[in-house]
Motif scaffolding. Structure first.
Motif, PDB file in Angstrom:
ATOM      1  N   ILE A  50      -3.538  -3.168  -1.237  1.00  0.00           N
ATOM      2  CA  ILE A  50      -4.694  -2.872  -0.384  1.00  0.00           C
ATOM      3  C   ILE A  50      -4.786  -1.370  -0.145  1.00  0.00           C
ATOM      4  O   ILE A  50      -3.887  -0.769   0.436  1.00  0.00           O
ATOM      5  CB  ILE A  50      -4.551  -3.621   0.964  1.00  0.00           C
ATOM      6  CG1 ILE A  50      -4.496  -5.133   0.725  1.00  0.00           C
ATOM      7  CG2 ILE A  50      -5.680  -3.248   1.899  1.00  0.00           C
ATOM      8  CD1 ILE A  50      -4.230  -5.947   1.990  1.00  0.00           C
ATOM      9  N   GLU A  51      -5.890  -0.766  -0.585  1.00  0.00           N
ATOM     10  CA  GLU A  51      -6.078   0.682  -0.403  1.00  0.00           C
ATOM     11  C   GLU A  51      -7.527   0.994  -0.024  1.00  0.00           C
ATOM     12  O   GLU A  51      -8.441   0.293  -0.424  1.00  0.00           O
ATOM     13  CB  GLU A  51      -5.727   1.433  -1.703  1.00  0.00           C
ATOM     14  CG  GLU A  51      -4.274   1.266  -2.143  1.00  0.00           C
ATOM     15  CD  GLU A  51      -3.916   2.134  -3.359  1.00  0.00           C
ATOM     16  OE1 GLU A  51      -4.152   3.341  -3.325  1.00  0.00           O
ATOM     17  OE2 GLU A  51      -3.406   1.561  -4.347  1.00  0.00           O
ATOM     18  N   HIS A  52      -7.704   2.050   0.771  1.00  0.00           N
ATOM     19  CA  HIS A  52      -8.998   2.717   1.000  1.00  0.00           C
ATOM     20  C   HIS A  52     -10.038   1.810   1.681  1.00  0.00           C
ATOM     21  O   HIS A  52     -11.054   1.452   1.079  1.00  0.00           O
ATOM     22  CB  HIS A  52      -9.582   3.253  -0.316  1.00  0.00           C
ATOM     23  CG  HIS A  52      -8.554   3.894  -1.199  1.00  0.00           C
ATOM     24  ND1 HIS A  52      -8.699   4.032  -2.551  1.00  0.00           N
ATOM     25  CD2 HIS A  52      -7.334   4.428  -0.919  1.00  0.00           C
ATOM     26  CE1 HIS A  52      -7.632   4.623  -3.063  1.00  0.00           C
ATOM     27  NE2 HIS A  52      -6.782   4.865  -2.083  1.00  0.00           N
ATOM     28  N   LEU A  53      -9.802   1.501   2.940  1.00  0.00           N
ATOM     29  CA  LEU A  53     -10.637   0.510   3.627  1.00  0.00           C
ATOM     30  C   LEU A  53     -11.753   1.126   4.467  1.00  0.00           C
ATOM     31  O   LEU A  53     -11.654   2.256   4.941  1.00  0.00           O
ATOM     32  CB  LEU A  53      -9.752  -0.363   4.515  1.00  0.00           C
ATOM     33  CG  LEU A  53      -8.629  -1.089   3.766  1.00  0.00           C
ATOM     34  CD1 LEU A  53      -7.810  -1.932   4.723  1.00  0.00           C
ATOM     35  CD2 LEU A  53      -9.174  -1.938   2.641  1.00  0.00           C
ATOM     36  N   THR A  74       0.863  -1.170   0.000  1.00  0.00           N
ATOM     37  CA  THR A  74       0.000   0.000   0.000  1.00  0.00           C
ATOM     38  C   THR A  74       0.903   1.225   0.000  1.00  0.00           C
ATOM     39  O   THR A  74       2.123   1.091  -0.056  1.00  0.00           O
ATOM     40  CB  THR A  74      -0.940  -0.009   1.226  1.00  0.00           C
ATOM     41  OG1 THR A  74      -1.943   1.008   1.049  1.00  0.00           O
ATOM     42  CG2 THR A  74      -0.179   0.283   2.529  1.00  0.00           C
ATOM     43  N   HIS A  75       0.304   2.429   0.058  1.00  0.00           N
ATOM     44  CA  HIS A  75       1.114   3.632   0.275  1.00  0.00           C
ATOM     45  C   HIS A  75       0.717   4.224   1.618  1.00  0.00           C
ATOM     46  O   HIS A  75      -0.322   3.880   2.175  1.00  0.00           O
ATOM     47  CB  HIS A  75       0.939   4.652  -0.865  1.00  0.00           C
ATOM     48  CG  HIS A  75      -0.460   5.166  -1.056  1.00  0.00           C
ATOM     49  ND1 HIS A  75      -0.890   6.366  -0.525  1.00  0.00           N
ATOM     50  CD2 HIS A  75      -1.533   4.641  -1.694  1.00  0.00           C
ATOM     51  CE1 HIS A  75      -2.158   6.561  -0.862  1.00  0.00           C
ATOM     52  NE2 HIS A  75      -2.577   5.528  -1.563  1.00  0.00           N
ATOM     53  N   THR A  76       1.578   5.104   2.139  1.00  0.00           N
ATOM     54  CA  THR A  76       1.352   5.582   3.507  1.00  0.00           C
ATOM     55  C   THR A  76       0.871   7.031   3.562  1.00  0.00           C
ATOM     56  O   THR A  76       0.430   7.481   4.620  1.00  0.00           O
ATOM     57  CB  THR A  76       2.650   5.468   4.326  1.00  0.00           C
ATOM     58  OG1 THR A  76       3.714   6.127   3.618  1.00  0.00           O
ATOM     59  CG2 THR A  76       3.023   4.015   4.545  1.00  0.00           C
ATOM     60  N   GLY A 121       5.206   8.589  -1.430  1.00  0.00           N
ATOM     61  CA  GLY A 121       5.311   9.294  -2.709  1.00  0.00           C
ATOM     62  C   GLY A 121       4.072   9.266  -3.580  1.00  0.00           C
ATOM     63  O   GLY A 121       4.055   9.897  -4.630  1.00  0.00           O
ATOM     64  N   HIS A 122       3.039   8.555  -3.149  1.00  0.00           N
ATOM     65  CA  HIS A 122       1.817   8.493  -3.965  1.00  0.00           C
ATOM     66  C   HIS A 122       1.306   9.900  -4.285  1.00  0.00           C
ATOM     67  O   HIS A 122       0.790  10.141  -5.374  1.00  0.00           O
ATOM     68  CB  HIS A 122       0.755   7.705  -3.199  1.00  0.00           C
ATOM     69  CG  HIS A 122      -0.430   7.316  -4.017  1.00  0.00           C
ATOM     70  ND1 HIS A 122      -0.486   6.160  -4.755  1.00  0.00           N
ATOM     71  CD2 HIS A 122      -1.620   7.923  -4.209  1.00  0.00           C
ATOM     72  CE1 HIS A 122      -1.656   6.068  -5.357  1.00  0.00           C
ATOM     73  NE2 HIS A 122      -2.369   7.138  -5.051  1.00  0.00           N
ATOM     74  N   PHE A 123       1.480  10.834  -3.324  1.00  0.00           N
ATOM     75  CA  PHE A 123       0.970  12.199  -3.498  1.00  0.00           C
ATOM     76  C   PHE A 123       2.046  13.196  -3.923  1.00  0.00           C
ATOM     77  O   PHE A 123       1.824  14.401  -3.869  1.00  0.00           O
ATOM     78  CB  PHE A 123       0.244  12.655  -2.221  1.00  0.00           C
ATOM     79  CG  PHE A 123      -1.137  12.058  -2.147  1.00  0.00           C
ATOM     80  CD1 PHE A 123      -2.232  12.760  -2.626  1.00  0.00           C
ATOM     81  CD2 PHE A 123      -1.330  10.773  -1.677  1.00  0.00           C
ATOM     82  CE1 PHE A 123      -3.500  12.204  -2.617  1.00  0.00           C
ATOM     83  CE2 PHE A 123      -2.594  10.198  -1.667  1.00  0.00           C
ATOM     84  CZ  PHE A 123      -3.677  10.917  -2.129  1.00  0.00           C
ATOM     85  N   VAL A 129      -9.406   7.648   4.969  1.00  0.00           N
ATOM     86  CA  VAL A 129      -9.506   6.501   4.064  1.00  0.00           C
ATOM     87  C   VAL A 129      -8.276   6.398   3.157  1.00  0.00           C
ATOM     88  O   VAL A 129      -7.748   5.305   2.932  1.00  0.00           O
ATOM     89  CB  VAL A 129     -10.800   6.619   3.225  1.00  0.00           C
ATOM     90  CG1 VAL A 129     -10.755   5.721   2.010  1.00  0.00           C
ATOM     91  CG2 VAL A 129     -11.996   6.275   4.090  1.00  0.00           C
ATOM     92  N   GLU A 130      -7.838   7.531   2.684  1.00  0.00           N
ATOM     93  CA  GLU A 130      -6.645   7.612   1.809  1.00  0.00           C
ATOM     94  C   GLU A 130      -5.520   8.216   2.627  1.00  0.00           C
ATOM     95  O   GLU A 130      -5.492   9.426   2.812  1.00  0.00           O
ATOM     96  CB  GLU A 130      -6.990   8.468   0.592  1.00  0.00           C
ATOM     97  CG  GLU A 130      -5.833   8.865  -0.277  1.00  0.00           C
ATOM     98  CD  GLU A 130      -5.655   7.985  -1.496  1.00  0.00           C
ATOM     99  OE1 GLU A 130      -5.099   6.886  -1.350  1.00  0.00           O
ATOM    100  OE2 GLU A 130      -6.083   8.397  -2.570  1.00  0.00           O
ATOM    101  N   GLU A 131      -4.659   7.434   3.334  1.00  0.00           N
ATOM    102  CA  GLU A 131      -4.543   6.023   3.047  1.00  0.00           C
ATOM    103  C   GLU A 131      -4.491   5.274   4.376  1.00  0.00           C
ATOM    104  O   GLU A 131      -3.635   5.556   5.199  1.00  0.00           O
ATOM    105  CB  GLU A 131      -3.278   5.777   2.220  1.00  0.00           C
ATOM    106  CG  GLU A 131      -3.113   4.333   1.754  1.00  0.00           C
ATOM    107  CD  GLU A 131      -4.322   3.741   1.062  1.00  0.00           C
ATOM    108  OE1 GLU A 131      -4.448   3.890  -0.158  1.00  0.00           O
ATOM    109  OE2 GLU A 131      -5.144   3.089   1.760  1.00  0.00           O
ATOM    110  N   ASN A 132      -5.421   4.341   4.560  1.00  0.00           N
ATOM    111  CA  ASN A 132      -5.409   3.511   5.774  1.00  0.00           C
ATOM    112  C   ASN A 132      -5.030   2.060   5.473  1.00  0.00           C
ATOM    113  O   ASN A 132      -5.149   1.198   6.343  1.00  0.00           O
ATOM    114  CB  ASN A 132      -6.760   3.596   6.500  1.00  0.00           C
ATOM    115  CG  ASN A 132      -7.924   3.098   5.643  1.00  0.00           C
ATOM    116  OD1 ASN A 132      -7.714   2.685   4.495  1.00  0.00           O
ATOM    117  ND2 ASN A 132      -9.127   3.138   6.184  1.00  0.00           N
TER     118      ASN A 132
HETATM  119 ZN   LIG Z   1      -4.610   5.031  -1.914  1.00  0.00          ZN
END
Ligand SMILES: [Zn+2]
Length: 492
Positions: free
Chosen positions: A366-369, A294-296, A336-338, A302-305
């Motif tokens: 796994i993203e956005h749970l 995932t990303h942190t 770095g996703h953002f 939610v973005e990102e848990n």
């Molecule tokens: Zn995400």
């Protein structure tokens, strides 16, 4: 779901698993059921919820910021407490931070400047002095039909930026859904889609404009508020703010009437900011690897848990008997996703560790749970139940989608839909680069409309504690299935 039901079902599963182990496996065995799954080895729903609340209390965790670094260190420490050795890929970049933003407009009638509500700022756009920048207003068109107005130097440009439809029917082939009727709509309108379409502002910067105001035209003021869009664009070199449709109508009239605007976007550039990707290998008995990643970084609850799920799964493996997993599990938590133009997220990990990717037989992203739905103002997003965001899963491998749907069915987790992208561009999220690297990749990525929006409460009211835990149980089941299936079968 009643606790008693869960225990009974798990008991039946264990019985079934035992019976299966005693029987002679057929020569052409189907992919393994989630034999060995034991929910009691996972942290409780309350424990995970405590992590979720704490994470949310940090506020937005933008790449490299203090809140993000605090969360990353929490994940590193917590993973080490499960007995894993945490390794790091470190990055340094210039972090852009917004601190205060405002817009004042005069309507051209000779009156003074009036404060106008601002929806959010354009990340990595530009910064102004504390007093802002002031100039004549000029209309630059409606995206994508934009033109840089002549003699724009020193002026504030107003652009309208409609949100595109999520064109699911064209983007995806549906592989399966639970319940059967709960597939994706053919098309949907979502504020989060603005991140795909928001205009590039660099031509306006190059022409010498003083600032840009962007107007939402087709989502409500409420939906537009706080949207961190577009994300992961390079520095634009010009300060820019978003306004909702109500303010937008007034601003367009002011452009026509010769009005002026004062745009303020105060902030800071933090050069040489460190930020780390974490990874940790839970050794199995074979060289083969299952990546769970995932990303942190992210703007809200939610973005990102996804990192909380990875932590829960690491605890699960730690609590399980030795030898339970045949394959090794590689947890990867990227940064770095953002800020992708400067920090490469999962793409960087793939590049830095070809040896690990080579050994990978499956990747579970796994993203956005726990996401509840925030219905789009002008569209019905999915059939039932209306208050829960559909669990969108993307993979080009039918086998992975089938194992996912099986896991969801065992957990009675609905609604979910598994799709195959018609183009790699639509393989959203942190799974895409793994897919491009040739690993059988599966991405779980619900896309609620508030996904990219920051808010004082972090949208925690739209995260459901039980759904969050149910998803984690579903992924623990899926991990067993991925471990039990032949590598060749996972590539199908
Ligand atoms: Zn995400």
């Amino acid at each position: 779901m009643a606790e008693a039901d869960e225990t009974r079902r798990d008991f039946l599963n264990r019985l079934a698993a035992g019976a299966w182990a005693l029987s002679v496996a057929p020569a052409c065995a189907p992919p393994a059921r989630s034999s060995g799954f034991d929910a009691s080895r996972l942290p409780s729903a309350e424990d995970v919820w405590d992590w979720q609340l704490w994470m949310n209390s940090l506020g937005p965790r933008y790449t490299g910021g203090e809140a993000h670094a605090t969360f990353v260190e929490f994940l590193a420490r917590s993973l080490e407490e499960t007995g894993l050795t945490v390794r790091r890929d470190g990055f340094r970049f210039t972090r852009w931070e917004a601190r205060r933003w405002a817009l004042a407009v005069s309507d051209g009638s000779g009156g003074g400047m009036v404060e106008t509500p601002v929806a959010s700022y354009y990340p990595y756009s530009g910064l102004t002095p504390p007093g802002g920048v002031e100039g004549d207003l000029v209309y630059g068109g409606r995206a994508p039909d934009l033109s840089v107005p002549s003699d724009v130097a020193g002026k504030i440009v107003y652009l309208e930026s409609p949100t595109p439809s999520l064109d699911f029917a064209r983007w995806y082939a549906e592989v399966g859904a639970l319940p059967g009727a709960a597939g994706l709509p053919d098309r949907s309108k979502s504020a989060a889609a603005q991140t795909l379409s928001a205009p590039d502002l660099r031509p306006f910067a190059e022409a010498g404009a003083a600032g840009v105001v962007l107007g939402w035209t087709d989502v409500s003021d409420e939906r537009a508020a706080g949207q961190y869009v577009p994300f992961s664009r390079p520095f634009q070199g010009i300060p820019a703010l978003w306004i909702g449709p109500t303010a937008g109508e007034r601003l367009r009239a002011s452009c026509a009437a010769g009005g002026r605007a004062r745009l303020t976007l105060e902030g800071a550039l933090h050069e040489n900011t460190p930020t780390d990707t974490l990874y940790a290998l839970a050794e199995g008995e074979t060289d083969e690897i299952i990546i769970v990643n995932t990303h942190t970084d992210g703007p809200n609850a939610v973005e990102e848990n996804g990192g909380l799920a990875l932590l829960a799964l690491a605890r699960y493996l730690n609590q399980s008997p030795p030898g339970m997993m045949k394959r090794s599990v590689l947890f990867v938590l990227t940064t770095g996703h953002f800020a992708r133009p400067y920090v490469p997220s999962i793409g960087g990990f793939v590049k830095a560790h070809p040896d690990l990717i080579e050994r990978t037989v499956a990747a579970l992203t796994i993203e956005h749970l726990g996401a509840l739905a925030w219905e789009s103002s002008d569209d019905v997003k999915h059939a039932a139940p209306a208050d829960v965001e559909i669990g969108l899963a993307i993979s080009a491998r039918g086998a992975l989608s089938a194992l996912f749907l099986e896991s969801a069915r065992e957990e009675a987790f609905e609604p979910v839909v598994a799709v195959k992208p018609n183009h790699v561009e639509r393989f959203f999220g942190e799974a895409r680069q793994l897919h491009l690297a040739g690993a059988p990749a599966f991405g779980y990525i619900p896309l609620p409309e508030y996904l990219l929006a920051e808010a004082p409460h972090g949208h925690i009211d739209k995260v459901d504690k039980h759904r969050l835990h149910q998803e984690i149980r579903m992924f623990a089941r899926m991990l067993h299935k991925l471990d039990g299936a032949p590598a060749a079968a996972l590539r199908r």
